[in-house]
Enzyme design. Structure first.
Site, PDB file in Angstrom:
ATOM      1  CE  LYS A  44     -50.674  69.114  10.063  1.00 35.07           C
ATOM      2  NZ  LYS A  44     -51.175  67.777  10.378  1.00 35.07           N
ATOM      3  CG  HIS A  63     -47.479  68.361   6.393  1.00 33.95           C
ATOM      4  ND1 HIS A  63     -48.274  67.250   6.298  1.00 33.95           N
ATOM      5  CD2 HIS A  63     -46.771  68.195   7.527  1.00 33.95           C
ATOM      6  CE1 HIS A  63     -48.046  66.466   7.345  1.00 33.95           C
ATOM      7  NE2 HIS A  63     -47.131  67.014   8.097  1.00 33.95           N
ATOM      8  CG  ASP A 100     -53.408  68.457  12.861  1.00 37.87           C
ATOM      9  OD1 ASP A 100     -53.303  69.607  12.403  1.00 37.87           O
ATOM     10  OD2 ASP A 100     -52.562  67.560  12.648  1.00 37.87           O
ATOM     11  CE1 TYR A 119     -49.350  63.584   9.418  1.00 39.91           C
ATOM     12  CE2 TYR A 119     -51.421  64.109  10.482  1.00 39.91           C
ATOM     13  CZ  TYR A 119     -50.074  64.352  10.293  1.00 39.91           C
ATOM     14  OH  TYR A 119     -49.461  65.373  10.998  1.00 39.91           O
TER      15      TYR A 119
HETATM   16  N1  LIG Z   1     -46.765  68.997  11.453  1.00 40.42           N
HETATM   17  C1  LIG Z   1     -46.078  67.909  11.627  1.00 40.42           C
HETATM   18  O1  LIG Z   1     -45.055  67.670  10.962  1.00 40.42           O
HETATM   19  C2  LIG Z   1     -46.510  66.930  12.659  1.00 40.42           C
HETATM   20  C3  LIG Z   1     -45.614  65.940  13.092  1.00 40.42           C
HETATM   21  C4  LIG Z   1     -46.050  65.050  14.077  1.00 40.42           C
HETATM   22  C5  LIG Z   1     -47.326  65.154  14.599  1.00 40.42           C
HETATM   23  N2  LIG Z   1     -48.183  66.109  14.123  1.00 40.42           N
HETATM   24  C6  LIG Z   1     -49.577  66.210  14.626  1.00 40.42           C
HETATM   25  O2  LIG Z   1     -49.579  66.241  16.021  1.00 40.42           O
HETATM   26  C7  LIG Z   1     -50.391  65.178  16.539  1.00 40.42           C
HETATM   27  C8  LIG Z   1     -49.865  64.758  17.876  1.00 40.42           C
HETATM   28  O3  LIG Z   1     -48.518  64.289  17.763  1.00 40.42           O
HETATM   29  P1  LIG Z   1     -47.895  63.192  18.673  1.00 40.42           P
HETATM   30  O4  LIG Z   1     -48.345  61.869  18.222  1.00 40.42           O
HETATM   31  O5  LIG Z   1     -46.475  63.435  18.743  1.00 40.42           O
HETATM   32  O6  LIG Z   1     -48.608  63.506  20.082  1.00 40.42           O
HETATM   33  P2  LIG Z   1     -48.315  63.089  21.533  1.00 40.42           P
HETATM   34  O7  LIG Z   1     -49.637  63.198  22.222  1.00 40.42           O
HETATM   35  O8  LIG Z   1     -47.146  63.850  22.079  1.00 40.42           O
HETATM   36  O9  LIG Z   1     -47.843  61.574  21.471  1.00 40.42           O
HETATM   37  C9  LIG Z   1     -48.702  60.543  21.170  1.00 40.42           C
HETATM   38  C10 LIG Z   1     -48.168  59.320  21.850  1.00 40.42           C
HETATM   39  O10 LIG Z   1     -48.326  59.481  23.249  1.00 40.42           O
HETATM   40  C11 LIG Z   1     -48.973  58.371  23.802  1.00 40.42           C
HETATM   41  N3  LIG Z   1     -50.034  58.866  24.706  1.00 40.42           N
HETATM   42  C12 LIG Z   1     -51.128  59.570  24.390  1.00 40.42           C
HETATM   43  N4  LIG Z   1     -51.830  59.856  25.496  1.00 40.42           N
HETATM   44  C13 LIG Z   1     -51.161  59.300  26.523  1.00 40.42           C
HETATM   45  C14 LIG Z   1     -51.399  59.250  27.916  1.00 40.42           C
HETATM   46  N5  LIG Z   1     -52.468  59.822  28.445  1.00 40.42           N
HETATM   47  N6  LIG Z   1     -50.486  58.609  28.689  1.00 40.42           N
HETATM   48  C15 LIG Z   1     -49.414  58.022  28.150  1.00 40.42           C
HETATM   49  N7  LIG Z   1     -49.133  58.030  26.844  1.00 40.42           N
HETATM   50  C16 LIG Z   1     -50.014  58.672  26.036  1.00 40.42           C
HETATM   51  C17 LIG Z   1     -49.567  57.573  22.691  1.00 40.42           C
HETATM   52  O11 LIG Z   1     -49.232  56.266  22.974  1.00 40.42           O
HETATM   53  P3  LIG Z   1     -50.032  54.988  22.437  1.00 40.42           P
HETATM   54  O12 LIG Z   1     -49.531  54.823  21.032  1.00 40.42           O
HETATM   55  O13 LIG Z   1     -49.585  53.925  23.364  1.00 40.42           O
HETATM   56  O14 LIG Z   1     -51.485  55.298  22.537  1.00 40.42           O
HETATM   57  C18 LIG Z   1     -48.856  58.085  21.444  1.00 40.42           C
HETATM   58  O15 LIG Z   1     -47.838  57.186  21.065  1.00 40.42           O
HETATM   59  C19 LIG Z   1     -50.332  64.119  15.439  1.00 40.42           C
HETATM   60  O16 LIG Z   1     -51.378  63.191  15.492  1.00 40.42           O
HETATM   61  C20 LIG Z   1     -50.428  65.004  14.216  1.00 40.42           C
HETATM   62  O17 LIG Z   1     -51.764  65.424  14.021  1.00 40.42           O
HETATM   63  C21 LIG Z   1     -47.773  66.998  13.193  1.00 40.42           C
END
Ligand SMILES: NC(=O)c1ccc[n+]([C@@H]2O[C@H](COP(=O)([O-])OP(=O)(O)OC[C@H]3O[C@@H](n4cnc5c(N)ncnc54)[C@H](OP(=O)(O)O)[C@@H]3O)[C@@H](O)[C@H]2O)c1
Length: 304
Positions: A75, A108, A41, A46
Site C-alpha cells: 500500500k 492505504h 497483505d 507497517y
Molecule cells: N487498511 C488498513 O487500514 C488496515 C488496518 C488494519 C489491518 N489491516 C490489514 O488486515 C490484517 C488483519 O487485521 P487484524 O490484525 O485486525 O486481523 P484479525 O485477524 O481480526 O486480528 C488479529 C488478532 O487476532 C488474534 N487471532 C488471530 N487468530 C486467532 C485465533 N485463531 N484465535 C484467537 N485469536 C486469534 C491475534 O492475536 P495474537 O496477537 O494473540 O496472535 C491478533 O491479535 C492486518 O495484518 C493488515 O494486513 C489493514
C-alpha cells in the site's frame, strides 16, 4: 489481465502482515505460507516489507512454490500521494519485498499527509498535517500509470467510505479492483459490500476477528454457541462467515498452530449464518477511515 479490466484472481483467505515485531513478521509469514495462505497483505506503513520479502523468498524456495502462485499486495502511504512520489514509493516497496511485480497496490487511506520522509507529520499542537494540494483522483491517475507499466497487476483503495468511493469509481479509467476496509459482524458495511458486488470489486475485510480485542467478537455469545454447535473455533466461525457473505478477508495469526486453524475454514449451516447476520451490536475498531491515522499501531512503537 487486461490493463483497463478490474477482473482479479485473488485468494479469498489473506494473511495480513501488520506485525510490529520484525522477527515475528518473518516467522508468522513463513508459518502462513506453510499453512496454505497464498495471499499476503503488506504496507509501506507497517515498516516491515523487508522482513515480509525475506520470509516470502525463503518460504517460496523451501516449499517449491512459484512467485505466480502467490498474490502480494502492498500500500501507498499517505505521505506519498503527490503523483510524482507514487512511482518512487511503489519501486521502493517492490525492492523491499524483493519482487519484480505486485499483484495489487492500494492507496492505504484517502487522506494525503504532508509529503516527506516523516510518515506521521504533526504540527506543534500534535495535529496531523494534511496536504490539500493533491486530490485522490490525482493520486489514482498515478496509480493507473503503474498498471499501464505492467509492474502492477491491479490497483485499489483502502479505508474508503462509499461516499468517497463512488466519484472516484466514476472518474477512474482503470476501475478499483479491490476495496479493503474494516468489516466483521459488528461492522458489516452492507451498503459498501453491495456496491462492490454490483461493480465487480473485491471487498476485502480487515479485522474479521475484531482484531482479537477481548471482550469482543471472539467472545460474543452467538459466536461461541455456533462454534460449539459446529465444532469449530470462534475464529473459524468468524472467518467462515466473512467468506460466506462474499467478501475476501485478511487475518493475522502469529503462530503456526493459529495459521493452520485460520486456514481451516468450512461453510456454516444456513441457520448459523443467519444468526450472525442478525447480531445487532455495532462497533468500529479502527478510526483510520475518519482521519487517515492508523488505529491499531501503537504510536510509540512505530516512531523511528
Ligand atoms: N487498511 C488498513 O487500514 C488496515 C488496518 C488494519 C489491518 N489491516 C490489514 O488486515 C490484517 C488483519 O487485521 P487484524 O490484525 O485486525 O486481523 P484479525 O485477524 O481480526 O486480528 C488479529 C488478532 O487476532 C488474534 N487471532 C488471530 N487468530 C486467532 C485465533 N485463531 N484465535 C484467537 N485469536 C486469534 C491475534 O492475536 P495474537 O496477537 O494473540 O496472535 C491478533 O491479535 C492486518 O495484518 C493488515 O494486513 C489493514
Amino acid at each position: 489481465m487486461k490493463p483497463a479490466d478490474n477482473t482479479i484472481h485473488m485468494p479469498l483467505l489473506g494473511f495480513g502482515t501488520l506485525i510490529p515485531d520484525k522477527a515475528l513478521t518473518i516467522s508468522a509469514t513463513r508459518d502462513a505460507l506453510e499453512a496454505g495462505f497464498r495471499h499476503f497483505d503488506a504496507a509501506e506503513r507497517y515498516r516491515n516489507e523487508s522482513e515480509v520479502g525475506e520470509a516470502l523468498q525463503a518460504g517460496l524456495a523451501a516449499g517449491g512454490i512459484a512467485r505466480e502462485d502467490i498474490f502480494v499486495t502492498t500500500k501507498l502511504w499517505n505521505t506519498n500521494h503527490r503523483p510524482e512520489r507514487v512511482e518512487l514509493a511503489f519501486e521502493a516497496s517492490l525492492k523491499r519485498l524483493q519482487l519484480s511485480y505486485l499483484d495489487l497496490y492500494l492507496i492505504h487511506t484517502p487522506y494525503a499527509f504532508q509529503p516527506g520522509d516523516d510518515q506521521d507529520p504533526r504540527d506543534q499542537n500534535g495535529h496531523v498535517i494534511y496536504d490539500s494540494d493533491v486530490t485522490l483522483l490525482d493520486t489514482w491517475r498515478a496509480m493507473e500509470r503503474l498498471v499501464d507499466s505492467g509492474k502492477c497487476r491491479a490497483i485499489g483503495l483502502s479505508d474508503i467510505t462509499l461516499k468517497d468511493l463512488v466519484p472516484l469509481y466514476e472518474a477512474a479509467r482503470i476501475k478499483p479492483a479491490v476495496v479493503q476496509v474494516e468489516s466483521h459482524p459488528y461492522l458489516p458495511e452492507t451498503e459498501l459490500l453491495e456496491f462492490c458486488q454490483e461493480k465487480g470489486i473485491v471487498f476485502l475485510a480487515f479485522a474479521p476477528l475484531g482484531h482479537g480485542i477481548r471482550p469482543g467478537l471472539l467472545e460474543d455469545p452467538v459466536i461461541l454457541a455456533i462454534a460449539a454447535r459446529v465444532k469449530k473455533t470462534p475464529a473459524q466461525v468468524l472467518l467462515a462467515w466473512a467468506i460466506q457473505r462474499g467478501t475476501a478477508l485478511l487475518t493475522t495469526p502469529k503462530t503456526a498452530a493459529r495459521a493452520r486453524e485460520n486456514f481451516d475454514i468450512s461453510p456454516l449451516p444456513d441457520d448459523a449464518f443467519d444468526e450472525i447476520n442478525n447480531i445487532q451490536t455495532r462497533q468500529r475498531l479502527n478510526d483510520v477511515v475518519k482521519t487517515g491515522v492508523p488505529g491499531f499501531i501503537p504510536q510509540n512503537k512505530t516512531k523511528h
